[in-house]
Design an enzyme around this catalytic site. Structure first.
Site, short mmCIF file in Angstrom:
data_model
loop_
_atom_site.label_atom_id
_atom_site.label_comp_id
_atom_site.label_asym_id
_atom_site.label_seq_id
_atom_site.Cartn_x
_atom_site.Cartn_y
_atom_site.Cartn_z
N ARG A 103 0.89 -1.18 0.00
CA ARG A 103 0.00 0.00 0.00
C ARG A 103 0.92 1.22 0.00
O ARG A 103 1.62 1.46 0.98
CB ARG A 103 -0.91 0.00 1.23
N HIS A 130 -7.44 1.01 -6.19
CA HIS A 130 -7.66 0.12 -5.04
C HIS A 130 -8.38 -1.15 -5.53
O HIS A 130 -9.54 -1.39 -5.19
CB HIS A 130 -8.48 0.84 -3.97
N GLN A 133 -10.19 -3.75 -3.14
CA GLN A 133 -11.46 -3.28 -2.60
C GLN A 133 -12.61 -3.59 -3.55
O GLN A 133 -13.65 -4.10 -3.15
CB GLN A 133 -11.37 -1.76 -2.36
N ASP A 222 -17.37 7.29 -0.63
CA ASP A 222 -16.09 7.14 0.05
C ASP A 222 -15.75 8.51 0.64
O ASP A 222 -16.42 9.51 0.33
CB ASP A 222 -15.02 6.68 -0.97
N ARG A 290 -13.29 -8.64 1.90
CA ARG A 290 -11.88 -8.35 1.66
C ARG A 290 -11.06 -9.61 1.94
O ARG A 290 -10.12 -9.94 1.23
CB ARG A 290 -11.39 -7.19 2.55
#
Ligand code: CP
Ligand code: NVA
Length: 319
Positions: A103, A130, A133, A222, A290
């Site tokens: 990350r 991402h 996700q 988000d 996830r």
């Protein structure tokens, strides 16, 4: 064949569906109390330049459930690109461990790790994308809505890394995706153009919340300021205020639309409690998935064949 997991744009629709099917199978197995050891003895190195709850816990737990283990590299210690170049870090890690999860701020860092390491590299969020996700989100969406075809996902808020990976998903899987954002916050134009060129569904950008949410089966939001943009938080709060997802906003979508968020949520900003805590909210299903989705990615990339090679080593012609 993909040998790293950097961007959904690098996968075909069939490969994405294969990962989702494997994630479903791994989820069912875990719920049935079955655990194999397909990655026995393997190690995943985890690099985090940014904070995390979900990603950290799910990768480490996932490796354990697959029979391997994960180690956390302190970024303050390795200081990627400062203390040592990114290619040199990759060339060291490949001698000891079996996979890298990273990350990072710069997307290029993850790309470079993948280029120089002869072990698979997984993008666990960059400033640009991402993909892990969205894989988990898609698994949750399919669980709640069935097939993707004819579904409309409306992402309300910042055209950020999460939205960009949704554009990539819509480029590969036939569904309709609309980003509803303030003017100037669409995100990378090349990503939008790519999705509009490659996608089979309707891919749109709208600044009109009413038009953008019409007929939506899923309303996604988000944070307004992503990690690394904290200094812009105040200014962004003003710009994004009309784009808050609240009961009034949800009423613009289909009556059975689900609410989605990658988390962490800034309650009272991009989403109100009444929405995120409502029965329409599937945010914790997304978070749970996830674990399953990333296990599917790790298994696909890291499992070794009879010669002891993973698919990247096999493609590059050995260790
Ligand atoms: N959604 C997500 O990636 O969560 P973390 O930042 O907590 O890992
Ligand atoms: N867009 C957010 C996602 C967090 C999981 C960020 O980059 O901070």
């Amino acid at each position: 064949m993909f040998t790293d997991f950097i961007s959904l744009a690098e996968l075909t629709g069939a490969q994405i569906i294969e990962l989702l099917d494997l994630a479903d199978a791994l989820k069912a197995e875990l719920k049935a109390g079955k655990r194999g050891q397909p990655l026995a003895g393997q190690t995943l190195a985890m690099i985090f330049e940014k904070p995390s709850l979900r990603t950290r816990v799910t990768f480490e737990t996932g490796m354990g459930q697959l029979g391997g283990h994960a180690i956390m590299l302190e970024t303050g210690h390795i200081r990627l690109g400062e203390r040592e170049s990114v290619p040199d870090v990759a060339r060291n890690l490949e001698r000891w461990v079996d996979g890298i999860m990273a990350r990072t701020f710069s997307h290029d860092t993850v790309v470079q790790l993948a280029e120089y390491a002869r072990i698979p590299v997984i993008n666990a969020l960059t400033d640009k994308l991402h993909p892990c996700q969205i894989l988990a989100d898609a698994q949750a969406l399919r669980e709640h809505k069935g097939d993707f075809e004819n579904l409309k996902v409306a992402f309300v808020g910042d055209g950020n890394n999460v939205s960009a990976s949704w554009f990539h998903f819509a480029a590969r899987i036939p569904l309709n995706y609309t980003l509803v954002c303030p003017p100037g916050y669409e995100g990378a134009q090349d990503v939008i153009a790519f999705a509009q060129r490659e996608g089979a569904g309707e891919i749109a950008v709208s600044h009109d919340i009413e038009a953008g949410l019409a007929d939506a089966d899923a309303v996604y939001t988000d944070v307004w300021a992503s990690m690394g943009q904290e200094e812009e938080s105040e200014a962004r709060a003003k710009v994004f205020a009309p784009y808050q997802v609240n009961a009034r906003t949800m009423a613009l979508a289909k009556s059975d639309a689900v609410f989605m968020h990658c988390l962490p949520a800034h309650r009272g900003e991009e989403v109100t409690d009444e929405v995120i805590d409502s029965p329409r909210s599937i945010v914790f299903d997304q978070a749970e998935n996830r674990l399953h989705a990333q296990k599917a990615v790790m298994l696909t990339l890291m499992q070794r064949d009879a010669d002891g090679l993973n698919r990247k080593q096999r493609q590059r012609g050995g260790i």
